[in-house]
Scaffold this motif. Structure first.
Motif, mmCIF file in Angstrom:
data_model
loop_
_atom_site.group_PDB
_atom_site.id
_atom_site.type_symbol
_atom_site.label_atom_id
_atom_site.label_comp_id
_atom_site.label_asym_id
_atom_site.label_seq_id
_atom_site.Cartn_x
_atom_site.Cartn_y
_atom_site.Cartn_z
ATOM 1 N N GLY A 42 -11.408 5.245 -6.672
ATOM 2 C CA GLY A 42 -12.750 4.701 -8.040
ATOM 3 C C GLY A 42 -11.819 3.050 -7.878
ATOM 4 O O GLY A 42 -12.477 2.602 -8.657
ATOM 5 N N ALA A 43 -10.974 3.139 -7.126
ATOM 6 C CA ALA A 43 -9.850 1.308 -7.024
ATOM 7 C C ALA A 43 -10.380 1.010 -6.314
ATOM 8 O O ALA A 43 -10.519 1.074 -4.911
ATOM 9 N N GLU A 44 -10.128 -0.116 -5.592
ATOM 10 C CA GLU A 44 -10.442 -1.514 -4.663
ATOM 11 C C GLU A 44 -9.313 -1.454 -4.073
ATOM 12 O O GLU A 44 -7.800 -1.953 -5.060
ATOM 13 N N VAL A 45 -8.821 -1.436 -2.888
ATOM 14 C CA VAL A 45 -8.095 -1.373 -2.711
ATOM 15 C C VAL A 45 -8.206 -2.670 -1.120
ATOM 16 O O VAL A 45 -8.832 -2.708 -0.460
ATOM 17 N N THR A 46 -7.541 -3.852 -1.142
ATOM 18 C CA THR A 46 -7.350 -5.254 -0.491
ATOM 19 C C THR A 46 -7.007 -5.374 0.362
ATOM 20 O O THR A 46 -6.061 -5.210 0.295
ATOM 21 N N LEU A 47 -6.518 -5.639 1.862
ATOM 22 C CA LEU A 47 -5.993 -5.948 2.644
ATOM 23 C C LEU A 47 -6.158 -6.997 3.542
ATOM 24 O O LEU A 47 -7.127 -7.276 4.560
ATOM 25 N N ASP A 48 -5.198 -8.228 3.429
ATOM 26 C CA ASP A 48 -5.436 -8.947 4.716
ATOM 27 C C ASP A 48 -5.545 -8.722 6.057
ATOM 28 O O ASP A 48 -5.817 -10.019 6.666
ATOM 29 N N ALA A 49 -4.593 -7.638 6.108
ATOM 30 C CA ALA A 49 -4.406 -7.918 7.428
ATOM 31 C C ALA A 49 -3.272 -5.752 8.015
ATOM 32 O O ALA A 49 -3.635 -5.399 6.956
ATOM 33 N N PRO A 50 -3.937 -6.230 8.390
ATOM 34 C CA PRO A 50 -2.694 -4.459 9.132
ATOM 35 C C PRO A 50 -1.768 -4.083 8.205
ATOM 36 O O PRO A 50 -0.920 -5.389 8.511
ATOM 37 N N PRO A 51 -1.402 -3.343 7.592
ATOM 38 C CA PRO A 51 0.315 -2.834 7.044
ATOM 39 C C PRO A 51 1.118 -2.930 8.117
ATOM 40 O O PRO A 51 0.988 -1.965 8.891
ATOM 41 N N GLU A 52 1.991 -3.340 7.943
ATOM 42 C CA GLU A 52 3.406 -3.559 8.576
ATOM 43 C C GLU A 52 4.663 -2.655 8.163
ATOM 44 O O GLU A 52 5.269 -2.380 8.637
ATOM 45 N N ARG A 53 4.271 -3.030 7.133
ATOM 46 C CA ARG A 53 5.893 -2.165 6.262
ATOM 47 C C ARG A 53 4.492 -0.456 4.894
ATOM 48 O O ARG A 53 4.478 -0.956 4.166
ATOM 49 N N VAL A 54 4.258 0.130 5.320
ATOM 50 C CA VAL A 54 4.002 1.553 5.104
ATOM 51 C C VAL A 54 5.057 2.528 4.520
ATOM 52 O O VAL A 54 5.661 2.871 5.469
ATOM 53 N N ILE A 55 4.945 3.067 3.590
ATOM 54 C CA ILE A 55 6.014 4.050 3.068
ATOM 55 C C ILE A 55 4.618 5.541 2.886
ATOM 56 O O ILE A 55 3.883 5.584 2.130
ATOM 57 N N LEU A 56 5.392 6.513 3.775
ATOM 58 C CA LEU A 56 4.647 7.942 4.176
ATOM 59 C C LEU A 56 4.630 8.619 2.719
ATOM 60 O O LEU A 56 6.206 9.488 3.174
ATOM 61 N N LEU A 57 3.958 8.684 1.923
ATOM 62 C CA LEU A 57 4.954 9.930 0.988
ATOM 63 C C LEU A 57 4.112 11.455 1.340
ATOM 64 O O LEU A 57 3.727 12.267 0.787
ATOM 65 N N GLU A 58 2.954 11.537 2.612
ATOM 66 C CA GLU A 58 2.307 12.942 2.551
ATOM 67 C C GLU A 58 2.452 12.993 4.391
ATOM 68 O O GLU A 58 2.664 12.028 5.101
ATOM 69 N N SER A 59 2.390 14.128 4.534
ATOM 70 C CA SER A 59 2.396 14.310 5.890
ATOM 71 C C SER A 59 1.184 14.784 6.558
ATOM 72 O O SER A 59 1.209 14.213 7.658
ATOM 73 N N ALA A 60 -0.214 15.148 5.705
ATOM 74 C CA ALA A 60 -1.409 14.588 6.546
ATOM 75 C C ALA A 60 -2.414 13.934 7.264
ATOM 76 O O ALA A 60 -1.950 14.000 7.992
ATOM 77 N N PRO A 61 -1.409 12.524 7.318
ATOM 78 C CA PRO A 61 -1.984 11.163 7.943
ATOM 79 C C PRO A 61 -1.209 10.820 9.209
ATOM 80 O O PRO A 61 -1.177 10.497 10.384
ATOM 81 N N VAL A 62 -0.095 11.917 9.104
ATOM 82 C CA VAL A 62 0.903 11.833 10.278
ATOM 83 C C VAL A 62 0.576 11.724 11.541
ATOM 84 O O VAL A 62 0.177 10.938 12.588
ATOM 85 N N SER A 63 -0.651 12.952 11.990
ATOM 86 C CA SER A 63 -1.906 12.982 13.158
ATOM 87 C C SER A 63 -2.858 11.755 13.915
ATOM 88 O O SER A 63 -2.455 11.217 15.285
ATOM 89 N N THR A 64 -2.969 10.901 12.474
ATOM 90 C CA THR A 64 -3.975 10.361 12.919
ATOM 91 C C THR A 64 -3.456 8.741 13.177
ATOM 92 O O THR A 64 -3.563 7.725 14.274
#
Length: 326
Positions: A42-64
């Motif tokens: 329900g919230a808009e997330v807008t990114l100007d460029a591919p993120p370069e400084r990501v903090i990963l707080l869950e394991s599910a996205p790792v394989s992707t």
């Protein structure tokens, strides 16, 4: 100032799929140099460029992230990343990412403070631990993405198309559209292979449960969960298909009354034997066909939920361990 994101044009079928998954209005592919905007929980997330400084707080996205070649965008992590999910190279890459902490509560939820996350100044956070709100991070300019299945309002009926949507969305997010297309094609073929192998097989029933080790609540997964299409694709009938909820409490008496031929027991990071014993040693559990026939599979939670490539791994595990391919 981050460079402008340049999303490549997607094949029409995939583009429509991603727009539906993200909740964005249908329309033409964004023009070159346009920012990428997603609607997430329900919230808009807008990114100007591919993120370069990501903090990963869950394991599910790792394989992707690993399959798309984007795991190097993760600069920090927190929580548990069970090695059973990943291959040796991915596990080595995870070990190389500095950890902000691995403290989990009794339910397996990450314990981390908002201040710790803010202090690292990420441009994107993947996952949202209990006790931290999206709004509190957005207030200091930190974007958050949560898997749609895990949004408070839920994601509705779940299918393997949600796995494809997840991969394609990450392909757009990290400017890895070609890699995402290849991964989606491979995942779809793996699902189709299981479907072909179970066609015409005997009718069997199953339940997917999340037991509490040491005694306590037992949860079951209904029609809105990823467990449901997993069972269906593996040629098994979900005994809780009539429940529209994703997950809900059940009693052992109710499970016994439904008497599934197969049990799939999920856990977050426990000892498989203890997880199994949490069900099979309960008084009366020996009345269950799955227990008597030893058709019980214990597997880590992300092999089922949320819908990611790990869900296809989980499907194959069900098929070869307790399904028609066993």
């Amino acid at each position: 100032m981050r460079a402008a994101h340049r999303p490549a044009r997607l094949p029409l079928a995939l583009s429509a799929c991603v727009l539906a998954a993200c909740g964005a209005p249908a329309g033409p592919t964004p023009a070159t140099d346009d920012p990428l905007t997603l609607t997430n929980c329900g919230a808009e997330v807008t990114l100007d460029a591919p993120p370069e400084r990501v903090i990963l707080l869950e394991s599910a996205p790792v394989s992707t992230l690993r399959a798309l070649g984007a795991l190097d965008s993760v600069v920090l992590r927190a929580g548990a990343f069970p090695p059973e999910y990943y291959d040796a190279g991915t596990n080595a890459a995870i070990r190389d990412i500095p950890s902000l902490g691995e403290e989990l509560d009794a339910s397996g939820h990450l314990q981390i403070s908002r201040e710790v996350i803010i202090g690292q100044q990420p441009d994107l956070v993947l996952g949202l631990p209990d006790g931290i709100s999206r709004e509190s991070l957005a207030a200091v300019g930190i974007d958050v993405l949560v898997h749609p299945t895990m949004c408070p309002e839920g994601g509705g009926t779940t299918t393997f198309d949600d796995v494809a949507d997840h991969v394609t969305t990450y392909g757009r997010l990290f400017d890895r559209q070609a890699e995402a297309g290849e991964l989606v094609a491979s995942l779809r073929e793996r699902v189709a292979t299981v479907e072909r192998e179970v066609a015409g097989g005997p009718e069997r029933t199953a339940a997917v449960l999340y037991p509490t080790v040491g005694g306590g609540t037992v949860y079951a997964y209904g029609r809105a969960s990823m467990a449901h299409p997993q069972l269906e694709t593996a040629g098994l009938t979900n005994v809780y298909a009539g429940v529209g909820d994703r997950v809900f409490e059940v009693t052992l008496e109710d499970v016994i009354a439904k008497d599934p031929d197969v049990l799939v027991l999920l856990h977050t990071d426990g000892e498989p034997r203890a997880v199994r014993d949490a069900i099979v040693t309960l008084p009366g559990a020996d009345a269950l066909t799955a227990v008597r026939e030893d058709d019980v599979l214990v597997q880590l939670f992300n092999f089922t939920e949320p819908p990611t490539p790990l869900s296809v791994d989980g499907l194959e595990r069900i098929h070869t361990t307790v399904g028609h391919g066993s």
